[in-house]
Each structure stands twice: as structure tokens, then as C-alpha cells.
Design a protein around this motif. Structure first.
Motif, mmCIF file in Angstrom:
data_model
loop_
_atom_site.group_PDB
_atom_site.id
_atom_site.type_symbol
_atom_site.label_atom_id
_atom_site.label_comp_id
_atom_site.label_asym_id
_atom_site.label_seq_id
_atom_site.Cartn_x
_atom_site.Cartn_y
_atom_site.Cartn_z
ATOM 1 N N HIS A 81 0.831 -1.287 -0.143
ATOM 2 C CA HIS A 81 0.134 0.256 -0.009
ATOM 3 C C HIS A 81 0.989 1.253 0.011
ATOM 4 O O HIS A 81 0.244 2.225 -0.174
ATOM 5 C CB HIS A 81 -0.784 0.024 1.053
ATOM 6 C CG HIS A 81 -0.309 -0.038 2.454
ATOM 7 N ND1 HIS A 81 0.097 -1.074 3.117
ATOM 8 C CD2 HIS A 81 0.060 1.131 3.263
ATOM 9 C CE1 HIS A 81 0.715 -0.669 4.332
ATOM 10 N NE2 HIS A 81 0.573 0.609 4.326
ATOM 11 N N ASN A 86 0.043 0.276 -9.227
ATOM 12 C CA ASN A 86 -1.075 -0.242 -9.287
ATOM 13 C C ASN A 86 -1.358 -1.622 -10.124
ATOM 14 O O ASN A 86 -0.441 -1.610 -11.035
ATOM 15 C CB ASN A 86 -2.689 0.671 -9.670
ATOM 16 C CG ASN A 86 -2.513 1.460 -8.384
ATOM 17 O OD1 ASN A 86 -2.405 2.684 -8.597
ATOM 18 N ND2 ASN A 86 -3.154 0.889 -7.363
ATOM 19 N N PHE A 89 -5.284 -7.184 -12.121
ATOM 20 C CA PHE A 89 -5.110 -8.615 -11.794
ATOM 21 C C PHE A 89 -5.729 -9.487 -12.771
ATOM 22 O O PHE A 89 -6.532 -9.110 -13.567
ATOM 23 C CB PHE A 89 -5.908 -8.965 -10.432
ATOM 24 C CG PHE A 89 -4.797 -8.389 -9.068
ATOM 25 C CD1 PHE A 89 -4.112 -8.985 -8.754
ATOM 26 C CD2 PHE A 89 -5.335 -7.143 -8.848
ATOM 27 C CE1 PHE A 89 -3.380 -8.388 -7.535
ATOM 28 C CE2 PHE A 89 -4.755 -6.645 -7.634
ATOM 29 C CZ PHE A 89 -3.687 -7.174 -6.946
ATOM 30 N N PHE A 95 -14.210 -5.781 -5.997
ATOM 31 C CA PHE A 95 -14.755 -6.184 -4.755
ATOM 32 C C PHE A 95 -16.126 -6.514 -5.061
ATOM 33 O O PHE A 95 -16.748 -5.852 -5.555
ATOM 34 C CB PHE A 95 -14.641 -4.916 -3.929
ATOM 35 C CG PHE A 95 -13.051 -4.611 -3.528
ATOM 36 C CD1 PHE A 95 -12.258 -5.489 -3.207
ATOM 37 C CD2 PHE A 95 -12.611 -3.361 -3.515
ATOM 38 C CE1 PHE A 95 -10.865 -5.125 -2.899
ATOM 39 C CE2 PHE A 95 -11.318 -2.984 -3.444
ATOM 40 C CZ PHE A 95 -10.485 -4.006 -3.026
ATOM 41 N N GLN A 110 -8.697 5.711 -0.417
ATOM 42 C CA GLN A 110 -7.646 5.475 0.592
ATOM 43 C C GLN A 110 -6.541 6.687 0.650
ATOM 44 O O GLN A 110 -5.887 6.699 1.837
ATOM 45 C CB GLN A 110 -6.943 3.983 0.388
ATOM 46 C CG GLN A 110 -7.914 2.869 0.302
ATOM 47 C CD GLN A 110 -8.618 2.544 1.453
ATOM 48 O OE1 GLN A 110 -8.012 2.796 2.452
ATOM 49 N NE2 GLN A 110 -10.031 2.594 1.515
ATOM 50 N N GLU B 203 -5.275 -8.729 -1.501
ATOM 51 C CA GLU B 203 -4.257 -8.328 -2.150
ATOM 52 C C GLU B 203 -4.501 -6.965 -3.128
ATOM 53 O O GLU B 203 -3.745 -6.225 -2.986
ATOM 54 C CB GLU B 203 -3.621 -9.332 -3.163
ATOM 55 C CG GLU B 203 -2.961 -10.560 -2.484
ATOM 56 C CD GLU B 203 -2.093 -11.255 -3.227
ATOM 57 O OE1 GLU B 203 -2.590 -11.409 -4.560
ATOM 58 O OE2 GLU B 203 -1.449 -12.206 -2.678
ATOM 59 N N ALA B 204 -5.894 -7.166 -3.591
ATOM 60 C CA ALA B 204 -6.260 -6.066 -4.561
ATOM 61 C C ALA B 204 -6.253 -4.745 -3.495
ATOM 62 O O ALA B 204 -6.089 -3.818 -3.930
ATOM 63 C CB ALA B 204 -7.543 -6.228 -5.157
ATOM 64 N N GLY B 205 -6.959 -4.949 -2.237
ATOM 65 C CA GLY B 205 -6.998 -3.932 -1.247
ATOM 66 C C GLY B 205 -5.799 -3.151 -1.030
ATOM 67 O O GLY B 205 -5.627 -1.948 -1.131
ATOM 68 N N SER B 206 -4.753 -4.011 -0.738
ATOM 69 C CA SER B 206 -3.499 -3.504 -0.398
ATOM 70 C C SER B 206 -2.772 -2.774 -1.770
ATOM 71 O O SER B 206 -2.128 -1.817 -1.349
ATOM 72 C CB SER B 206 -2.522 -4.372 0.144
ATOM 73 O OG SER B 206 -2.325 -5.521 -0.496
ATOM 74 N N ASP B 207 -2.972 -3.526 -2.880
ATOM 75 C CA ASP B 207 -2.472 -2.700 -4.049
ATOM 76 C C ASP B 207 -3.210 -1.488 -4.201
ATOM 77 O O ASP B 207 -2.547 -0.373 -4.838
ATOM 78 C CB ASP B 207 -2.929 -3.648 -5.100
ATOM 79 C CG ASP B 207 -2.207 -3.283 -6.256
ATOM 80 O OD1 ASP B 207 -0.733 -2.936 -6.548
ATOM 81 O OD2 ASP B 207 -2.654 -3.037 -7.351
ATOM 82 N N LEU B 208 -4.322 -1.235 -3.722
ATOM 83 C CA LEU B 208 -4.866 0.033 -3.918
ATOM 84 C C LEU B 208 -4.806 1.251 -2.636
ATOM 85 O O LEU B 208 -5.770 1.701 -2.238
ATOM 86 C CB LEU B 208 -6.318 -0.184 -4.135
ATOM 87 C CG LEU B 208 -6.795 -0.879 -5.516
ATOM 88 C CD1 LEU B 208 -8.187 -1.517 -5.769
ATOM 89 C CD2 LEU B 208 -6.524 0.272 -6.468
ATOM 90 N N TYR B 209 -3.614 0.802 -2.104
ATOM 91 C CA TYR B 209 -3.252 1.810 -1.162
ATOM 92 C C TYR B 209 -3.965 1.750 0.354
ATOM 93 O O TYR B 209 -3.694 2.385 1.236
ATOM 94 C CB TYR B 209 -3.364 3.287 -1.473
ATOM 95 C CG TYR B 209 -2.926 3.560 -2.616
ATOM 96 C CD1 TYR B 209 -1.489 3.479 -2.877
ATOM 97 C CD2 TYR B 209 -3.703 3.626 -3.954
ATOM 98 C CE1 TYR B 209 -0.968 3.720 -4.212
ATOM 99 C CE2 TYR B 209 -3.227 3.822 -4.961
ATOM 100 C CZ TYR B 209 -1.767 3.876 -5.392
ATOM 101 O OH TYR B 209 -1.411 4.108 -6.556
ATOM 102 N N ALA B 210 -4.731 0.590 0.474
ATOM 103 C CA ALA B 210 -5.435 0.639 1.993
ATOM 104 C C ALA B 210 -4.329 -0.397 2.946
ATOM 105 O O ALA B 210 -3.647 -1.009 2.520
ATOM 106 C CB ALA B 210 -6.661 -0.507 1.822
ATOM 107 N N THR B 211 -4.216 0.363 3.975
ATOM 108 C CA THR B 211 -3.337 -0.255 5.294
ATOM 109 C C THR B 211 -3.968 -1.567 5.521
ATOM 110 O O THR B 211 -5.365 -1.800 5.331
ATOM 111 C CB THR B 211 -3.371 0.636 6.350
ATOM 112 O OG1 THR B 211 -4.739 0.814 6.897
ATOM 113 C CG2 THR B 211 -2.522 1.807 5.860
ATOM 114 N N PRO B 212 -3.190 -2.481 6.127
ATOM 115 C CA PRO B 212 -3.927 -3.707 6.762
ATOM 116 C C PRO B 212 -5.119 -3.610 7.421
ATOM 117 O O PRO B 212 -5.971 -4.457 7.283
ATOM 118 C CB PRO B 212 -2.703 -4.574 7.380
ATOM 119 C CG PRO B 212 -1.385 -3.803 6.742
ATOM 120 C CD PRO B 212 -1.902 -2.503 6.214
ATOM 121 N N LYS B 214 -7.359 -1.041 7.131
ATOM 122 C CA LYS B 214 -8.284 -0.703 6.285
ATOM 123 C C LYS B 214 -8.808 -1.815 5.424
ATOM 124 O O LYS B 214 -10.002 -1.820 5.060
ATOM 125 C CB LYS B 214 -7.782 0.602 5.445
ATOM 126 C CG LYS B 214 -8.002 1.781 6.048
ATOM 127 C CD LYS B 214 -9.323 2.275 5.975
ATOM 128 C CE LYS B 214 -9.415 3.516 6.549
ATOM 129 N NZ LYS B 214 -9.711 4.696 5.691
#
Lengths: 374, 304
Positions: A81, A86, A89, A95, A110, B203-212, B214
Motif C-alpha cells: 500500500h 497499481n 489482476f 470487490f 484510501q 491483495e487488491a485492497g493493499s495494492d489500492l493503498y489500503a493499510t492492513p 483498512k
């Protein structure tokens, strides 16, 4: 965290990367430099380590050894993060509990960018899906999901956009459309794209630079035309298009060219197009560069001739006919002939000679495995 | 687990031709007969009993059929503290069970994925207490926290408890016992939901700048909501009606009596069948209302 968007892509550098998984080494000693603003393709068969390389860049895996630099900054130990990267995938990973618009706005929220929904809508306009903003991802087709995934990544204006075979699940027609669209978007936004794929046509079609990867290392890297015109290894010559390979000892050498002797035929290659000039070498040529003749041609200094051989198989593929010719002691040779309305009328079982220009030959650095038919 | 279907709309394939033959009726008959015999009939009987009045000519514990709705008003005014206490304890124990079970289920269902043997071992450990009688285990806790136990004496020595304070019989002990006894019913649905969690979304979430943190709040938690809903229902409903943990014979005392204990004593000790039945109907009704509001509010229909 920076709230501004970067104006242009950053360059990427992998130095001496090694990645071990329990029981095997996925990547060994990988060095790679992707210049800023380029469309760079990492091409290889499944299991060659290309997806692992991408995950290393994204931060989803940590290298066992080596360093990763993005825009000159060492990011080896930073979390996903925190990286200006980016990913689109392979599975899209949209989501399922959010609308399309919320998916696209996720990264912006974010990073606390102003007006996330406005920017997300702009990104959906870019991929031509503004009318599907309120849908759920699972209500979209594969091609639409792919474009949402692209918008979700692009909206963040990352220094580096990673594409993990995002077109793999699409049918051929849609894939061609998306390839053109993707290339256009890359030109428009000027970001660095790192595209991982096993589809050689896709890589050659879209990328400025292609790196062919095999067994965890890069075999050859260059512009698509250069790679196709002069492959340096057996693997590249076979993976990027098709090749006919002939193996023999170098028997004579002139100022400009070297020659091998195979089954009574003298085959030459320009020195500048050969990786090795001595000993046992493999010389190759592309099937579409060769022609066949029904009579043995007069020997010429500028062409290679092999034969006689017998036509084993003729395959009609629309734009061209593909002939499989069995030459005694040499194995099977493939020749493509364009269907331009004047191809020779030829039948199965007929005897032919195959000829091609010496400057279309290429000399490889390694030899095909014994089991591999040349 | 079938309970993940709570609140979700079952999408039946409507394009298939509906078979309304004798076979279908034959297949449904046993189930319908069972429901009629063991659910509808007792329910009807329960409601009828709850409206009965004492037999003016009869003796002790004899009642005649009537429509005495005043029974309901009487039990509510008399036992309101018990009703509120039941749902309060049930809420506390459910929340505690969720807080304990979620990390456990996450570990078994997500983190332990590379080691299937460990997953199976841990699941077995979650279920293992069921092999010993529920009553025995509850009594064992009573022993562990008994007034003479070293735990209680240490707490008293440390000054956490006064010399005259004990653990057994307190609301803490009852909520502890309820949480302990119902944790597997929370862990298992959470596990089934987390076990299917696709880590590529994380993984997609962390790739999109979300902290663990978040990623957990924005991705993991919403995606495991079906498990949370079924787990909380499977613990809250039985806990609200539980009469073992809060009973004076086990972990509770008269000051911790829940609605189940009141029904029990009304039925078995003072033989006030109408009051016991009315309380049962009230318990059922309140649970139905709470659950339907909860399922509506949590919006499970949005999930997959």
C-alpha cells in the motif's frame, strides 16, 4: 502520503532478484530495467516466473535476494500500500460487495484524494463504461470487468501500472479490441506499463520492448521486430513465432559469413547474425521467409538451399498455406506461403527444394535438445 | 453450512419446468407431517395453555381453557427484569463470542490454509468439547471458580475481589459460561465464511493503498458478513432461552435468573403452566422480531 498525481510514469529497476519458494527457485538472478513511459512486456510460458516478478514489483511477495527500485527509490522493503504501483489482476479481483463506481473510487478514498467519485466517473468514461457505474461487478461481462479493473488501477495515476495477463480470459475478438484500447490509453496517459503475458502476438503487438522469460531468467530482450528478426536462443526462436532449425559443425568461414554442412547442403549465415562462429551451431530461418521450388535451383552465393524433400502436409489457415516438408536426415521443415492468388499448385507427396536468403538466417547461441525435432 | 442462507434470497432456477407430480408430494409428505406433528401442534397447544385460567372448582395446578390475555400482562409486569436480563446477557455473550471466535476462525480459515492438517486439528479442537456433556463442563467451571478455588483466593489476595466477594453466582460468571458454551456455534459459521474468502481481494485492497487495518474493515469484514450473521444468530437465539448457566445449581444465583429459569420454575416447581407458556410465547416472539430486524438491517442480500 503524496496527494498529487504523478505527471508521468517512473522507471523500474530490478537488481539481482532471486525468489525462492519452498522447494523451488522461481526467479534466479533477474536484472531488468524498464524505462519510464514505456509499454514493457514480460513474455514467457506459464511457470517461467513472470507473474512472480510482477508480484515482487507490486510488493505482494518479498524477494529472497536483490533490490527493486521504482523511480530511483528503493522500495524493496516497503509494503504494497506504500508503493506507487497499481495492478490489473488476472482475475480482476473486483470487490463483489461494492458497486463498480465504489470499486474505482477505492484507491482514491484510501489516499484521501478530493472528489473521489468525480474522478472515478472520469476513469469510467475513459474505459467507456459510465453507464454501468451502479452495477455490481458480478453483473458485468468478462470484458467489462476487465475494463473496470483497468479503470480502478488507472484512476490512481500510478507511476507504474502492472498488468497480469488481464486479457487472458477474453475471447479473441474482444482481446484484439482491448489490446488496441489499452495501447491507446497508455499513449494518452503516458504511464509506465509492465505487462505480463504468455501470448506472443499480444506482446509483440502492444509492447515497445519485450523481454522473453524462461525458467526464471530473461532469455532475450528488445524491440518486438528485433526479437523476431534475430532470436538468439532456441527458446526465443520457438516461443516468438515459429522457426526451422538446422544443426551442424561450422565447416567454412569467410569474411562476412560462416557455413555449416547438413545432409550435403551448405547453409550459411552472416557473421553479424550469428551468436557463435565456431564448433557445432544451430542456424534457423522463419517459415515465411522461405520459398520452395519444384526443381533444384542453381547454387547461388546469396541463398541457402536444402532438399529435396517431400510435402507431408498442407494446412490452409486463411491468409497463408502452411506446408510441412520432410527432408531426409534433416527432419521436418515448415514453409508458409501467402495466399496472394499465385501460389504454386502443389500436391501432397511432391518433391521440392527449399530456399531462403542468407541474410534471413540467424545463428543461435545454444543447440536444440536432442528430443526436439529441428 | 446451511445457516449461511439466513436472510439471503434463494435464487431458484425459474427456467426449469416445475414438477408438481405425485413424487414431489410423496417426498414432501414426511417433512410436512413432522412439522405439523412436532412444531405446529405443540405451538398451538402452547398458545392455548398460555391463555388458560385456574379451575375455580379444581385444586392446585388445575386449569381450564379460556382466553385470558391478562396472563401476558401479568408475566410481563412480574418478570420484566428477567426478560431484559436474558437479552442483555445474550447480547453480551454473543459479542464476546464474536470477538473471541473471529480471530480464531480467521486463523483456521485463512492463515492456516497452507497447512490443511493444522486446519483439521484446530477445527477438531473447536468441536472437541461437545464430546463431554454440556452439564459436566458447566459444573467443571463452577468448580474452577468455586469460593475455595485458588483462582478466587488469588483474586481476593490481589485485591481485585473483596474478601467477601465470590465469582460463582455473579453476572460475570453466567456470561462467561454462556460465552464458553456457545463459542463453537459462532466459530464454525465464521470459519465456513472465511475459509471461502478469496485472498486476492485482500491483495487488491493493499495494492489500492489500503493499510492492513483498512483492508480488514473495507474488504475482509464485509465479505465475511454472512458468517457473522449466522454465527450471531446461532449463539444469540439459544443463549436468550438458556436456563442451565444462569441457574443456581450451576453458575448463577437468584439474582442472575434468566427467562429460561423463570419458565422452568413456573412449570416444574409452582406448576403455573399458563404463566410458563405465556413467557415462552413472549420469548419466541421477541426473538423473532429481533432477528428479523437484525437480518434486514445487516443487509445480507447485498452479499454475493
Amino acid at each position: 502520503m503524496a496527494k498529487e498525481f504523478v505527471a508521468r510514469g517512473a522507471d523500474l529497476e530490478l537488481k539481482q532478484i532471486r525468489k525462492e519458494f519452498p522447494g523451488f527457485v522461481a526467479i534466479d538472478n533477474l536484472d531488468l530495467h524498464v524505462p519510464a513511459g514505456q509499454f514493457f512486456a514480460l513474455l514467457g510460458p506459464s511457470g517461467c516466473g513472470k507473474t512472480t516478478s510482477l508480484r515482487l514489483v507490486a510488493g505482494l511477495e518479498t524477494p529472497t535476494k536483490g533490490k527493486i527500485f521504482i523511480g530511483g527509490k528503493d522500495v524493496t522493503s516497503t509494503k504494497p500500500h506504500e508503493r506507487p504501483v497499481n495492478t490489473v489482476f488476472q482475475s480482476y479481483a473486483l470487490f463483489p460487495h461494492m458497486s463498480v463506481l465504489e470499486n474505482v473510487a477505492f484507491g482514491l478514498r484510501q489516499r484521501k484524494i478530493d472528489n473521489p467519485l468525480v474522478r472515478a466517473k472520469e476513469a469510467l468514461n475513459l474505459v467507456q463504461l459510465p453507464h454501468l457505474a451502479d452495477r455490481r461487478p458480478q453483473q458485468l461481462s468478462g470484458g467489462q470487468q476487465q475494463r473496470v479493473a483497468l479503470a480502478r488501477a488507472l484512476v490512481n495515476r500510478p507511476s507504474l501500472l502492472l498488468l497480469d495477463e488481464p486479457l487472458g480470459a477474453l475471447d479473441l475478438k474482444l482481446r484484439r479490441e482491448m489490446q488496441i484500447e489499452l495501447k491507446a490509453i497508455q499513449m494518452e496517459v503516458g504511464l509506465t506499463f509492465l505487462h505480463v503475458t504468455h501470448d506472443q502476438e499480444e506482446a509483440m503487438d502492444m509492447a515497445d520492448t519485450v523481454a522473453v522469460m524462461n525458467l526464471g531468467h530473461i532469455e532475450q530482450m528488445g524491440a518486438p521486430e528485433a526479437l523476431y528478426d534475430r532470436p538468439k536462443t532456441v527458446f526465443v526462436s520457438k516461443f516468438l513465432g515459429q522457426s526451422n532449425l538446422l544443426v551442424g559443425e561450422v565447416t567454412s568461414s569467410s569474411a562476412n559469413s560462416i557455413s555449416i554442412e547438413v545432409a550435403g547442403n551448405k547453409i550459411s549465415v552472416p557473421k553479424a547474425r550469428a551468436e557463435k562462429h565456431k564448433g557445432k551451431i544451430a542456424i534457423g530461418f522463419r517459415p515465411e521467409k522461405a520459398t520452395f521450388l519444384t526443381k533444384k535451383p542453381a547454387s547461388s552465393a546469396s541463398t541457402n538451399v536444402i532438399g529435396p524433400g517431400v510435402i507431408l502436409d498442407i494446412r490452409f489457415t486463411g491468409t497463408s498455406n502452411q506446408y510441412l516438408i520432410e527432408v531426409p536426415e534433416l527432419g521436418n521443415i515448415t514453409v508458409f506461403a501467402q495466399n496472394i492468388g499465385q501460389s504454386p499448385v502443389i500436391q501432397l507427396g511432391e518433391q521440392v527444394w527449399i530456399s531462403w536468403a542468407i541474410e534471413h538466417s540467424f545463428g543461435l547461441s545454444d543447440l536444440p535438445a536432442k528430443s526436439e525435432k529441428a | 453450512m446451511a445457516f449461511t442462507a439466513f436472510g439471503s434470497n434463494n435464487r431458484s432456477p425459474s427456467n426449469k419446468p416445475r414438477r408438481t407430480g405425485k413424487v414431489v408430494i410423496a417426498l414432501l409428505a414426511p417433512g410436512l407431517a413432522y412439522l405439523a406433528m412436532f412444531f405446529l401442534t405443540p405451538l398451538f397447544a402452547l398458545i392455548m395453555v398460555s391463555l388458560e385460567t385456574p379451575d375455580p372448582a379444581g385444586g392446585f395446578a388445575e386449569y381450564v381453557p379460556a382466553f385470558e390475555f391478562g396472563n401476558y400482562a401479568n408475566v410481563v409486569s412480574e418478570y420484566l427484569p428477567h426478560i431484559l436480563r436474558s437479552f442483555g446477557y445474550a447480547l453480551a455473550a454473543t459479542v464476546l463470542a464474536l470477538l473471541i471466535s473471529y480471530p480464531l476462525a480467521y486463523f483456521i480459515g485463512v492463515k492456516a490454509r497452507p497447512w490443511p492438517m493444522l486446519q483439521k486439528l484446530m477445527l477438531t479442537l473447536v468441536i472437541a468439547p461437545f464430546f463431554i456433556s454440556f452439564l459436566l463442563r458447566t459444573l467443571a467451571w463452577k468448580q474452577i471458580f468455586s469460593n475455595e478455588s485458588w483462582i478466587v483466593s488469588s483474586l481476593q489476595d490481589l485485591g481485585i475481589l473483596d474478601q467477601t466477594q465470590y465469582v460463582v453466582g455473579t453476572p460475570f460468571m453466567v456470561i462467561f459460561g454462556l460465552t464458553y458454551n456457545f463459542i463453537p456455534f459462532m466459530t464454525l459459521p465464521l470459519y465456513t465464511s472465511l475459509e471461502r474468502l478469496d485472498t486476492r481481494y485482500l491483495e487488491a485492497g493493499s495494492d489500492l493503498y489500503a493499510t492492513p487495518a483498512k483492508v480488514f474493515r473495507k474488504v475482509t469484514l464485509p465479505l465475511s458478513m454472512p458468517g457473522i450473521i449466522s454465527g450471531t444468530l446461532l449463539t444469540f437465539i439459544p443463549i436468550a432461552g438458556d436456563y442451565v448457566n444462569a441457574s443456581g445449581d450451576f453458575l448463577g444465583s437468584s439474582s442472575t435468573a434468566m427467562i429460561g429459569n423463570v419458565i422452568e420454575s413456573n412449570y416444574l416447581q409452582i406448576n403455573d403452566y399458563p404463566s410458563a407458556s405465556a413467557l415462552s410465547v413472549i420469548l419466541m416472539g421477541v426473538i423473532l422480531v429481533l432477528v428479523s430486524v437484525y437480518v434486514r438491517k445487516s443487509g445480507t442480500e447485498d452479499l454475493l
